[in-house]
Design an enzyme around this catalytic site. Sequence first.
Site, short mmCIF file in Angstrom:
data_model
loop_
_atom_site.label_atom_id
_atom_site.label_comp_id
_atom_site.label_asym_id
_atom_site.label_seq_id
_atom_site.Cartn_x
_atom_site.Cartn_y
_atom_site.Cartn_z
N THR A 1 20.80 -42.45 29.89
CA THR A 1 21.04 -41.17 30.55
C THR A 1 21.86 -40.21 29.69
OG1 THR A 1 22.21 -40.21 32.45
CG2 THR A 1 23.03 -42.31 31.67
N ASP A 2 21.75 -38.92 29.99
CA ASP A 2 22.60 -37.93 29.30
C ASP A 2 24.05 -38.04 29.73
OD1 ASP A 2 22.32 -36.89 31.88
OD2 ASP A 2 21.53 -34.95 31.26
N GLU A 3 24.30 -38.71 30.89
CA GLU A 3 25.67 -38.73 31.44
C GLU A 3 26.65 -39.48 30.54
OE1 GLU A 3 26.19 -39.32 35.55
OE2 GLU A 3 24.34 -38.29 36.08
N TYR B 1 29.38 -45.13 36.94
CA TYR B 1 27.96 -45.25 36.58
C TYR B 1 27.77 -45.00 35.09
CZ TYR B 1 23.22 -43.60 35.68
OH TYR B 1 21.98 -43.40 35.12
N LYS C 1 26.52 -47.44 31.97
CA LYS C 1 25.34 -47.14 31.15
C LYS C 1 25.74 -47.05 29.67
CE LYS C 1 21.62 -46.44 32.21
NZ LYS C 1 20.47 -47.37 32.43
P1 NAD Z 1 16.35 -46.28 40.86
O1 NAD Z 1 17.71 -46.52 41.43
O2 NAD Z 1 15.37 -45.46 41.60
O3 NAD Z 1 15.63 -47.69 40.55
C1 NAD Z 1 16.30 -48.77 40.00
C2 NAD Z 1 15.41 -50.00 40.15
O4 NAD Z 1 16.07 -51.11 39.52
C3 NAD Z 1 15.15 -50.41 41.60
O5 NAD Z 1 13.79 -50.72 41.77
C4 NAD Z 1 16.03 -51.62 41.80
O6 NAD Z 1 15.52 -52.54 42.77
C5 NAD Z 1 16.01 -52.23 40.40
N1 NAD Z 1 17.18 -53.08 40.13
C6 NAD Z 1 18.48 -52.78 40.36
N2 NAD Z 1 19.27 -53.82 40.01
C7 NAD Z 1 18.45 -54.78 39.49
C8 NAD Z 1 18.66 -56.06 38.93
N3 NAD Z 1 19.89 -56.58 38.83
N4 NAD Z 1 17.59 -56.77 38.49
C9 NAD Z 1 16.33 -56.26 38.61
N5 NAD Z 1 16.07 -55.05 39.15
C10 NAD Z 1 17.11 -54.31 39.59
O7 NAD Z 1 16.62 -45.70 39.40
P2 NAD Z 1 15.80 -44.59 38.60
O8 NAD Z 1 16.27 -43.25 39.02
O9 NAD Z 1 14.37 -44.91 38.64
O10 NAD Z 1 16.39 -44.85 37.13
C11 NAD Z 1 15.77 -45.80 36.27
C12 NAD Z 1 16.56 -45.86 34.98
O11 NAD Z 1 16.59 -44.58 34.37
C13 NAD Z 1 18.01 -46.27 35.14
O12 NAD Z 1 18.38 -47.10 34.07
C14 NAD Z 1 18.79 -44.96 35.08
O13 NAD Z 1 20.10 -45.15 34.58
C15 NAD Z 1 17.94 -44.17 34.12
N6 NAD Z 1 17.95 -42.71 34.28
C16 NAD Z 1 17.69 -42.12 35.50
C17 NAD Z 1 17.64 -40.74 35.61
C18 NAD Z 1 17.35 -40.06 36.92
O14 NAD Z 1 17.44 -38.84 36.99
N7 NAD Z 1 16.97 -40.77 37.97
C19 NAD Z 1 17.87 -39.95 34.47
C20 NAD Z 1 18.14 -40.58 33.25
C21 NAD Z 1 18.16 -41.95 33.17
O1 DAU Z 2 21.72 -36.82 34.35
C1 DAU Z 2 20.95 -37.96 34.57
C2 DAU Z 2 21.42 -38.63 35.84
O2 DAU Z 2 20.96 -37.83 36.91
C3 DAU Z 2 20.94 -40.06 35.98
O3 DAU Z 2 21.48 -40.85 34.95
C4 DAU Z 2 21.37 -40.64 37.34
O4 DAU Z 2 20.82 -41.93 37.51
C5 DAU Z 2 20.84 -39.72 38.42
O5 DAU Z 2 21.31 -40.17 39.69
C6 DAU Z 2 21.29 -38.28 38.20
O6 DAU Z 2 22.73 -38.16 38.41
P1 DAU Z 2 23.36 -36.88 39.14
O7 DAU Z 2 24.67 -37.23 39.69
O8 DAU Z 2 23.30 -35.69 38.23
O9 DAU Z 2 22.24 -36.67 40.29
P2 DAU Z 2 22.41 -36.33 41.86
O10 DAU Z 2 21.05 -36.03 42.37
O11 DAU Z 2 23.23 -37.33 42.58
O12 DAU Z 2 23.25 -34.96 41.82
C7 DAU Z 2 22.77 -33.83 41.12
C8 DAU Z 2 23.81 -32.74 41.26
O13 DAU Z 2 23.85 -32.29 42.62
C9 DAU Z 2 25.22 -33.19 40.93
O14 DAU Z 2 25.93 -32.12 40.33
C10 DAU Z 2 25.84 -33.50 42.30
C11 DAU Z 2 25.14 -32.50 43.21
N1 DAU Z 2 24.89 -32.94 44.61
C12 DAU Z 2 24.31 -34.16 44.80
C13 DAU Z 2 24.03 -34.61 46.07
C14 DAU Z 2 23.40 -35.96 46.31
C15 DAU Z 2 25.19 -32.09 45.66
O15 DAU Z 2 25.70 -30.97 45.46
N2 DAU Z 2 24.90 -32.52 46.92
C16 DAU Z 2 24.34 -33.76 47.19
O16 DAU Z 2 24.14 -34.10 48.39
#
Ligand code: NAD
Ligand code: DAU
Length: 355
Positions: free
Chosen positions: A136-138, A162, A166
Site C-alpha cells: 500500500t501507499d500508506e 495497519y 504492512k
Molecule cells: P480485504 O480486506 O477485502 O480482503 C482481505 C482478504 O484476506 C479476505 O478475503 C480475508 O479473508 C483474507 N485473509 C485475511 N487474513 C487472512 C489469513 N490470515 N490467511 C488467509 N487469508 C486471510 O482486502 P483488500 O482491500 O482486497 O486488500 C488486499 C490487499 O491489498 C491487502 O494486502 C491490502 O493491504 C492491499 N491494498 C489494499 C488497498 C485498498 O484500497 N483496498 C490499496 C492498496 C493495497
Molecule cells: O491507501 C491505500 C489504503 O486505502 C489501503 O492500504 C487500505 O487497505 C484501504 O483500507 C484504504 O485505506 P483508507 O483508510 O485510505 O480507506 P478508507 O476507505 O477507510 O478511508 C478513506 C478516507 O475516507 C480516509 O481519509 C478516511 C475517510 N473516511 C472513511 C470512512 C470509512 C471517512 O471520512 N468516513 C468513513 O466513514
Amino acid sequence: MQTQPILVTGGAGFIGSNFILQWLASEGTPVVNLDKLTYAGNLGNLEKVSGDPRYSFVHGDISDRKLIGGLLARSRPRAIVHFAAESHVDRSIHGPDDFVRTNVNGTFALIEEARAYWTELPQEEKAGFRFLHISTDEVYGSLGPKDAAFSEATPYSPNSPYSATKAASDHLVRAYHHTYGMPVLTTNCSNNYGPYQFPEKLIPLTILNAMNGKPIPVYGDGKNVRDWLYVADHCEAIALVLARGTPGETYNVGGWNEKPNLEIVHAVCDIVDEMAPRAGGSRRELITFVKDRPGHDRRYAMDAQKIERELGWRPKETFETGIRKTVRWYLENEVWVRDVTSGSYRQWISTHYSV
Ligand code: NAD
Ligand code: DAU
C-alpha cells in the site's frame, strides 16, 4: 510451465476476487485461492468461477505453515500473489492484534514456506518463480499539501497499526530477495474502489448509506486527500508486474487522481441521486461530519511513473468513469449487498467448516 497454477492468498477479499475473475478471463491459466474467510472474505465474490475447472479454493490461514508447506508441495505453483491481509485502518486502531498476526507473522510464515519450496525447485522453474507481495501507499506516511508525490525511493514512515504491519511485511519480503536471492516483487498501491468492496470502506459505505437514507459519516473536516484507482486497473498492473517486473524491484501503482474525501462523497451522492432519484432531496443532505480518525494521514499521492516507463502501465479509467461503474454495480447487485450487509454470506463458513 504455464499450466502450473498461480497461488493467490486472500482471493476472497475485494481486490483478490477482482484479480482472480480478471485473471481467469484474460490469462486463463489455473488459480488456487487460499483464504481464511475472515469477515472480509466472501466466496460470493467468486460465484461466477466456482465451477470453473481452472479454479480451486482452499480454506486456510497463511500463518499455518504445515498447511502452506503441504499446499505448495501439492499444487506446485509457478507464482504466489499475496493479497491476504487485515486491510481496514479503523479496525487496526481498535484492535491491532490480528494485523500483527496476519500481516507480519502470516507474511513471514508464507514467505518462509515459499522459500523452502522455491529452493528445491528444478533450475528452470526456480528461475521463473515469483513471489508478488501486494502492499500500500500508506507505508510512506502522510504528505503536506505541496509535497511531491510518493516515489519508490520515498523513505517509509507508517503512521497507523495497519500501515506499520504492512511496512514490516514489505521489509521482510525485500530482505528475502537481498539475503536469499528470492525472486520477489512488491507493488504499493493507492486507494482502490469498485465492485465487491466491503462496505466498511469510504466509497461503498457512502453508496449504501446514500441508497438507504442513512447518515454518511465524514471524518474531521473532509479535506483528507487520497489517490483513487479503479480496481480493474490495479489488477491489470499486478498481472503486468508478475509477468514482466524485475525481481527485487518495487512498483508504485496509483490513479493520478487525488481528491479530498468530501469531493468523493459529493460525487457519489450526486450519481446516486441521478441513478436512483428520491423525493426527499439530495443525498448530500445525509452528510454528517464526525470525530476524526486518530492519527489520520492528511494526504497520499502516488508517483506511478516507474511502472509506466518500465512496463507501459497507466490506468484506463478516469475517476468519473470508474465511479459511475461502481455506483451502478452496487445498485444492480442487490443480492450481494443484502448478503454482505445482513452477514448471511458468513453462513457459508459455518455450514461448510463449523468454525
Ligand atoms: P480485504 O480486506 O477485502 O480482503 C482481505 C482478504 O484476506 C479476505 O478475503 C480475508 O479473508 C483474507 N485473509 C485475511 N487474513 C487472512 C489469513 N490470515 N490467511 C488467509 N487469508 C486471510 O482486502 P483488500 O482491500 O482486497 O486488500 C488486499 C490487499 O491489498 C491487502 O494486502 C491490502 O493491504 C492491499 N491494498 C489494499 C488497498 C485498498 O484500497 N483496498 C490499496 C492498496 C493495497
Ligand atoms: O491507501 C491505500 C489504503 O486505502 C489501503 O492500504 C487500505 O487497505 C484501504 O483500507 C484504504 O485505506 P483508507 O483508510 O485510505 O480507506 P478508507 O476507505 O477507510 O478511508 C478513506 C478516507 O475516507 C480516509 O481519509 C478516511 C475517510 N473516511 C472513511 C470512512 C470509512 C471517512 O471520512 N468516513 C468513513 O466513514
